[in-house]
Design a protein around this motif. Structure first.
Motif, PDB file in Angstrom:
ATOM      1  N   ILE A  35       1.044  -1.010  -0.147  1.00 27.03           N
ATOM      2  CA  ILE A  35      -0.068   0.101   0.055  1.00 27.03           C
ATOM      3  C   ILE A  35       0.749   0.701   0.197  1.00 27.03           C
ATOM      4  CG2 ILE A  35      -1.403   1.295   0.859  1.00 27.03           C
ATOM      5  CD1 ILE A  35      -2.911  -1.089   2.822  1.00 27.03           C
ATOM      6  N   LEU A  36       0.521   1.839  -1.245  1.00 24.68           N
ATOM      7  CA  LEU A  36       1.760   2.985  -1.042  1.00 24.68           C
ATOM      8  C   LEU A  36       1.430   4.115  -0.520  1.00 24.68           C
ATOM      9  CD1 LEU A  36       2.798   3.092  -5.101  1.00 24.68           C
ATOM     10  CD2 LEU A  36       4.214   2.453  -2.973  1.00 24.68           C
ATOM     11  N   PRO A  37       2.349   4.983  -0.455  1.00 25.01           N
ATOM     12  CA  PRO A  37       1.965   6.571   0.402  1.00 25.01           C
ATOM     13  C   PRO A  37       0.587   7.531  -1.214  1.00 25.01           C
ATOM     14  CG  PRO A  37       4.226   6.396   0.546  1.00 25.01           C
ATOM     15  CD  PRO A  37       3.839   5.630  -0.483  1.00 25.01           C
ATOM     16  N   GLY A  38      -0.030   8.166   0.082  1.00 26.75           N
ATOM     17  CA  GLY A  38      -0.982   9.306  -0.382  1.00 26.75           C
ATOM     18  C   GLY A  38      -2.008   7.739  -0.954  1.00 26.75           C
ATOM     19  N   THR A  39      -2.832   6.757  -0.376  1.00 24.78           N
ATOM     20  CA  THR A  39      -3.746   6.048  -0.592  1.00 24.78           C
ATOM     21  C   THR A  39      -4.550   6.203   0.163  1.00 24.78           C
ATOM     22  OG1 THR A  39      -2.071   3.965  -1.775  1.00 24.78           O
ATOM     23  CG2 THR A  39      -3.996   3.754  -1.286  1.00 24.78           C
ATOM     24  N   ARG A  40      -5.440   6.259   0.221  1.00 28.01           N
ATOM     25  CA  ARG A  40      -6.667   6.171   1.416  1.00 28.01           C
ATOM     26  C   ARG A  40      -7.146   5.027   1.412  1.00 28.01           C
ATOM     27  NH1 ARG A  40     -12.575   8.981  -0.170  1.00 28.01           N
ATOM     28  NH2 ARG A  40     -13.824   8.707   1.768  1.00 28.01           N
ATOM     29  N   LEU A  41      -7.329   4.703   3.068  1.00 32.30           N
ATOM     30  CA  LEU A  41      -7.739   3.429   3.194  1.00 32.30           C
ATOM     31  C   LEU A  41      -9.365   3.659   4.021  1.00 32.30           C
ATOM     32  CD1 LEU A  41      -4.601   2.425   5.833  1.00 32.30           C
ATOM     33  CD2 LEU A  41      -4.600   2.379   3.266  1.00 32.30           C
ATOM     34  N   SER A  42      -9.913   2.628   3.186  1.00 31.91           N
ATOM     35  CA  SER A  42     -11.721   2.689   3.735  1.00 31.91           C
ATOM     36  C   SER A  42     -11.666   1.265   4.889  1.00 31.91           C
ATOM     37  CB  SER A  42     -12.235   1.845   1.919  1.00 31.91           C
ATOM     38  OG  SER A  42     -13.326   1.236   3.013  1.00 31.91           O
ATOM     39  N   GLU A  43     -12.275   1.326   5.856  1.00 33.48           N
ATOM     40  CA  GLU A  43     -12.531   0.599   7.148  1.00 33.48           C
ATOM     41  C   GLU A  43     -13.506  -0.781   6.481  1.00 33.48           C
ATOM     42  OE1 GLU A  43     -14.011   2.764  10.610  1.00 33.48           O
ATOM     43  OE2 GLU A  43     -11.933   3.499  10.465  1.00 33.48           O
ATOM     44  N   ASN A  44     -14.389   0.429   5.466  1.00 31.51           N
ATOM     45  CA  ASN A  44     -15.309  -1.087   4.853  1.00 31.51           C
ATOM     46  C   ASN A  44     -13.958  -2.404   4.095  1.00 31.51           C
ATOM     47  OD1 ASN A  44     -17.905   0.210   6.332  1.00 31.51           O
ATOM     48  ND2 ASN A  44     -18.103   1.499   4.694  1.00 31.51           N
ATOM     49  N   GLU A  45     -13.742  -1.658   2.785  1.00 29.90           N
ATOM     50  CA  GLU A  45     -12.525  -2.430   2.476  1.00 29.90           C
ATOM     51  C   GLU A  45     -12.336  -3.087   3.071  1.00 29.90           C
ATOM     52  OE1 GLU A  45     -10.886   0.013  -1.038  1.00 29.90           O
ATOM     53  OE2 GLU A  45     -12.997   0.405  -1.580  1.00 29.90           O
ATOM     54  N   LEU A  46     -11.446  -3.112   4.343  1.00 32.45           N
ATOM     55  CA  LEU A  46     -10.251  -3.477   4.498  1.00 32.45           C
ATOM     56  C   LEU A  46     -10.472  -4.551   5.795  1.00 32.45           C
ATOM     57  CD1 LEU A  46      -7.877  -0.550   6.311  1.00 32.45           C
ATOM     58  CD2 LEU A  46      -7.553  -2.396   3.999  1.00 32.45           C
ATOM     59  N   ALA A  47     -11.613  -4.397   6.082  1.00 33.52           N
ATOM     60  CA  ALA A  47     -12.573  -5.547   6.661  1.00 33.52           C
ATOM     61  C   ALA A  47     -13.444  -6.007   5.951  1.00 33.52           C
ATOM     62  CB  ALA A  47     -13.925  -4.602   7.033  1.00 33.52           C
ATOM     63  N   GLU A  48     -13.452  -6.745   4.914  1.00 36.58           N
ATOM     64  CA  GLU A  48     -14.104  -7.468   3.672  1.00 36.58           C
ATOM     65  C   GLU A  48     -13.033  -7.832   3.556  1.00 36.58           C
ATOM     66  OE1 GLU A  48     -16.229  -7.744  -0.057  1.00 36.58           O
ATOM     67  OE2 GLU A  48     -16.452  -5.742   0.498  1.00 36.58           O
ATOM     68  N   GLN A  49     -11.718  -7.426   3.225  1.00 36.96           N
ATOM     69  CA  GLN A  49     -10.542  -7.792   2.579  1.00 36.96           C
ATOM     70  C   GLN A  49     -10.341  -8.884   3.870  1.00 36.96           C
ATOM     71  OE1 GLN A  49      -7.544  -5.322   1.265  1.00 36.96           O
ATOM     72  NE2 GLN A  49      -8.730  -4.501  -0.054  1.00 36.96           N
ATOM     73  N   LEU A  50     -10.034  -8.500   4.826  1.00 35.57           N
ATOM     74  CA  LEU A  50      -9.659  -9.250   6.020  1.00 35.57           C
ATOM     75  C   LEU A  50     -10.499 -10.055   6.637  1.00 35.57           C
ATOM     76  CD1 LEU A  50      -7.059  -6.810   7.356  1.00 35.57           C
ATOM     77  CD2 LEU A  50      -6.625  -8.423   6.188  1.00 35.57           C
ATOM     78  N   GLY A  51     -11.619 -10.135   6.253  1.00 38.15           N
ATOM     79  CA  GLY A  51     -12.954 -11.167   6.949  1.00 38.15           C
ATOM     80  C   GLY A  51     -13.152 -10.512   8.059  1.00 38.15           C
ATOM     81  N   LEU A  52     -12.991  -8.851   9.197  1.00 33.55           N
ATOM     82  CA  LEU A  52     -13.277  -8.867  10.345  1.00 33.55           C
ATOM     83  C   LEU A  52     -14.886  -7.334  10.108  1.00 33.55           C
ATOM     84  CD1 LEU A  52      -9.758  -7.986  10.943  1.00 33.55           C
ATOM     85  CD2 LEU A  52     -11.299 -10.056  11.990  1.00 33.55           C
ATOM     86  N   SER A  53     -14.911  -7.195  11.159  1.00 34.88           N
ATOM     87  CA  SER A  53     -15.254  -6.500  11.687  1.00 34.88           C
ATOM     88  C   SER A  53     -14.798  -4.688  10.959  1.00 34.88           C
ATOM     89  CB  SER A  53     -16.716  -6.041  12.650  1.00 34.88           C
ATOM     90  OG  SER A  53     -15.664  -6.246  13.819  1.00 34.88           O
ATOM     91  N   ARG A  54     -15.759  -4.127  11.615  1.00 34.04           N
ATOM     92  CA  ARG A  54     -14.814  -2.064  11.218  1.00 34.04           C
ATOM     93  C   ARG A  54     -14.237  -2.611  12.530  1.00 34.04           C
ATOM     94  NH1 ARG A  54     -18.908   2.284   8.857  1.00 34.04           N
ATOM     95  NH2 ARG A  54     -17.194   3.448   9.565  1.00 34.04           N
ATOM     96  N   THR A  55     -14.501  -2.469  13.727  1.00 40.90           N
ATOM     97  CA  THR A  55     -14.083  -1.364  15.415  1.00 40.90           C
ATOM     98  C   THR A  55     -12.754  -2.052  15.188  1.00 40.90           C
ATOM     99  OG1 THR A  55     -16.277  -2.396  16.096  1.00 40.90           O
ATOM    100  CG2 THR A  55     -13.497  -1.707  17.108  1.00 40.90           C
TER     101      THR A  55
END
Length: 231
Positions: A35-55
């Motif tokens: 993940i390069l500098p300047g990349t916007r991180l989405s809690e929803n997308e990360l949660a989906e990718q990792l199979g976790l909740s947003r918390t």
């Protein structure tokens, strides 16, 4: 009969494990520049990718912000931070101070078994070099320096080094493609040879030179990718 089910919160251990998984995964992706500098991180997308909740994702991003690996931009969200030169200089100071101090104590404590272990890691690095496996080489590089510090009897101090060098590690990942692995392997071998031969000056000089090489590498990387860095 009251059949209402009471929803209980997840056990603290489960929540902590989820946060640890999220933190380690996202942190590794940032440090390895997946993940390069300047990349916007989405809690929803990360949660989906990792199979976790947003918390746990949200909690991890807070911790990463404390490391200055991400920051929050109003109306934009969480963004991966650039590689901070000031953080690199501080991390290098911590690393060099602790590793050289440990090496000085290792000279009177080193055993043949220690030398054999260090040489085995160097040999594994040569294999990674021959296969052009940057990921394997970086892992072995961490293992080498951790094992080198352990010889002094202060192996737990490596955690302090590791925690301080997140921005430095990002730069090191970039610099591997410039420096090449062969030179670094040869420098590791000189450190081990100095330690094995009870040559204190040679070992210290080899380690100091090896650790400071990163500044030359960073200069080369910045010349081609200045957008990844910030003062």
């Amino acid at each position: 009969m009251n059949t209402t089910r009471v929803l209980r919160p997840a056990p603290v251990t489960a929540r902590r494990n989820s946060r640890t998984l999220a933190l380690e995964t996202i942190r590794e992706k940032i440090i390895t520049l997946e993940i390069l500098p300047g990349t916007r991180l989405s809690e929803n997308e990360l949660a989906e990718q990792l199979g976790l909740s947003r918390t746990p994702i949200r909690e991890s991003l807070i911790l990463l912000a404390e490391e200055r690996l991400v920051y929050v931009v109003p109306q934009v969200g969480t963004v991966v931070a650039p590689i901070l030169l000031a953080e690199i200089e501080t991390a290098q100071f911590v690393r060099e101070s602790l590793e050289l101090a440990a090496l000085a104590e290792s000279l009177s404590r080193v055993t043949p078994e220690d030398i054999a272990h260090l040489n085995a890691i160097v040999d594994a690095q040569r294999i990674a070099d021959s296969r052009q496996s940057l990921t394997s080489f970086f892992t072995l590089d961490e293992e080498f320096h951790s094992a080198l510090m352990a010889v002094s009897g202060h192996g737990s101090a490596w955690r302090t080094v590791a925690q301080a060098k997140s921005h430095l590690d990002r730069a090191r990942h970039l610099s591997l493609s410039f420096t090449g692995m062969t030179l670094l392997v040869d420098e590791h071998q000189r450190i081990v040879d100095g330690l094995a031969g009870d040559a204190a000056d040679a070992a210290v000089l080899a380690l100091r030179s090896h650790l400071r090489r990163v500044f030359e590498d960073i200069a080369a990387v910045r010349a081609t990718s200045p957008e990844l860095f910030s003062a």
